[in-house]
Design an enzyme around this catalytic site. Sequence first.
Site, PDB file in Angstrom:
ATOM      1  N   LEU A 104       0.841  -1.202   0.000  1.00  0.00           N
ATOM      2  CA  LEU A 104       0.000   0.000   0.000  1.00  0.00           C
ATOM      3  C   LEU A 104       0.871   1.245   0.000  1.00  0.00           C
ATOM      4  CD1 LEU A 104      -2.552  -1.157   2.712  1.00  0.00           C
ATOM      5  CD2 LEU A 104      -3.045  -0.867   0.278  1.00  0.00           C
ATOM      6  N   LYS A 159       2.477  -3.954   8.737  1.00  0.00           N
ATOM      7  CA  LYS A 159       3.637  -3.075   8.592  1.00  0.00           C
ATOM      8  C   LYS A 159       4.900  -3.907   8.827  1.00  0.00           C
ATOM      9  CE  LYS A 159       5.532   1.338  10.225  1.00  0.00           C
ATOM     10  NZ  LYS A 159       5.264   2.509  11.086  1.00  0.00           N
ATOM     11  N   SER A 180       5.361   2.430   0.861  1.00  0.00           N
ATOM     12  CA  SER A 180       6.674   2.054   1.385  1.00  0.00           C
ATOM     13  C   SER A 180       7.418   3.319   1.779  1.00  0.00           C
ATOM     14  CB  SER A 180       7.468   1.264   0.344  1.00  0.00           C
ATOM     15  OG  SER A 180       7.587   1.994  -0.869  1.00  0.00           O
ATOM     16  N   ALA A 181       8.149   3.231   2.881  1.00  0.00           N
ATOM     17  CA  ALA A 181       8.879   4.394   3.403  1.00  0.00           C
ATOM     18  C   ALA A 181      10.298   3.982   3.755  1.00  0.00           C
ATOM     19  CB  ALA A 181       8.146   4.967   4.612  1.00  0.00           C
ATOM     20  N   ILE A 191      11.714   3.296   6.610  1.00  0.00           N
ATOM     21  CA  ILE A 191      11.878   2.281   7.650  1.00  0.00           C
ATOM     22  C   ILE A 191      11.067   1.021   7.360  1.00  0.00           C
ATOM     23  CG2 ILE A 191      11.369   1.759  10.079  1.00  0.00           C
ATOM     24  CD1 ILE A 191      12.257   4.533  10.794  1.00  0.00           C
ATOM     25  N   ALA A 192       9.888   1.166   6.816  1.00  0.00           N
ATOM     26  CA  ALA A 192       9.005   0.014   6.649  1.00  0.00           C
ATOM     27  C   ALA A 192       8.083   0.208   5.456  1.00  0.00           C
ATOM     28  CB  ALA A 192       8.180  -0.193   7.928  1.00  0.00           C
ATOM     29  N   GLN A 193       7.344  -0.854   5.141  1.00  0.00           N
ATOM     30  CA  GLN A 193       6.296  -0.754   4.136  1.00  0.00           C
ATOM     31  C   GLN A 193       5.075  -1.512   4.633  1.00  0.00           C
ATOM     32  OE1 GLN A 193       8.628  -2.372   0.840  1.00  0.00           O
ATOM     33  NE2 GLN A 193       7.203  -4.085   0.668  1.00  0.00           N
ATOM     34  N   ASP A 243       4.830  12.759  13.697  1.00  0.00           N
ATOM     35  CA  ASP A 243       5.349  12.692  12.330  1.00  0.00           C
ATOM     36  C   ASP A 243       4.217  12.928  11.326  1.00  0.00           C
ATOM     37  OD1 ASP A 243       7.175  12.354  10.254  1.00  0.00           O
ATOM     38  OD2 ASP A 243       6.869  10.186  10.171  1.00  0.00           O
TER      39      ASP A 243
END
Length: 489
Positions: free
Chosen positions: A148, A170, A150-151, A153-155, A311
């Site tokens: 959905l 996550k 992705s960043a 640190i995580a997706q 954030d």
Amino acid sequence: MASVVANMQGDEPSQMDLVVRSIGGYARAAKWLAPYIPLYLATESAASRGEDWDPEGSLAKEWEDQHGQSARDLSEIIQEMKGFYVKVGQLIATRVDLFPKQYSSELTYLVDSVNPLPFDVVRRTIEKELLEGYALEEVFAYVDPKPLGSASIAQVHQARLLNGKDIAIKVQRPNVEAQLLEDISLIKGLAKQLRGVFPVDYYEVFSELEGQLKEEFDFRQESSSMDYIATALSKDGPSPILVPRSIPGLVSRRVLCMDFMPGMSLAQLEKKGAGTGMDPKMVKYVGRKILTSLSQAFATMILEEGFFHADPHPGNIFIKPDGSVALIDFGQVKRIGYKFRREFAELVLLIADCKDTKEEYDVGIQLGKRMGLKFSETADELCPVALGMFVLDFSRTELPGGYSSYELSDRNVMKDVTYYPPEWVLTCRALQLIRGLAERLDMEFPLPKLWRKSALRALGRDEPGPSLVTPTAKGFWPRLKHWWKARAE
């Protein structure tokens, strides 16, 4: 450099890998900054000759052209370096009021998504970190291989449990912790060297973010945070926004299962809606509804609970198909103490009801001192008042003391602030989300008045009444006597 990025999907990077990456980061930063040096010197020289800044002049055009080229260069650096550089890019993309528009525009894509992990890596991570060796199919009926979002640190992937419940999973990127902490150390070093060049002390900002980042790697803390905030926002009635809750028994340090929130993020909507010719009145109506929901939620989190999402950016705000607003990604949260919360509530009331009298300004000056803010020796005495208005009242362009609300102005109030207490940094970051959205929609938004009710609750009052902060009543007992006398009258 490639070995470090590859290790985010495989083996843990060695110390040598991290050293090489740091050297590469410094080299790229120097190359990116170099073209600005002659422009900066030319601008300083013009100012020393008494020349007024001409926004239509040749020097201004050179700055605009350089911003455009350097924004593209920075985008390439972020795509190559990844890691914490992505988070920095997200900050630039969402702070349209602070950074040149060329940068915010060029880096918008980072708010929505970054390079996703291959699904076989995702599967292995879930089976190892959450299921402790059991196969994915023994717990989940389905996991969508396409993330959905992705960043750095995580997706996140949509999934369905065997009982039919739709959820979101996550998944943390393998071996990402060491790289991101090394990245932020490098960026802090650069920010420290550039202290005084920019109106904001970015060293303090990144130092605060470093502390938050260390907590963001443990999804068990995120699970507790989101559950706490979901409960807090709904304890006095329907919540102004929706917050996902974690799935009991399906949370580990690096994998988090939670409620699925259908819809689109503000970043996705902004991209999709560009150029569609949507009725401006409808845009403002929907925008005001979103701003109001977010404002009410953050008022409760900051002023009443002292625990809030730290954030906020358009990628973390979802609009569901029914039009309701949801807030996701609670990896960064901030807890503030009673003292700051009470004094910030007093500041909200002061700005909300301010008639620009000398008495109110005197109260604001004393309040700024109590909050631990420090100012330069050349700062105007009204600097604390101007700072409060700048942070909370988005409608003001001219501030007390001759200060400007334009962040890149030489007369911006932040240039005269030499120290912010740690609570200020992330509290103001949350406020800037609302400010940025209001500016994008070109609408005035009376935040202090919307926060007035929560500020009164934080102070245990029905109405503001006389403040305990007065220029003549110093010390606890004199202030208490003054307050009691005023109440009796």
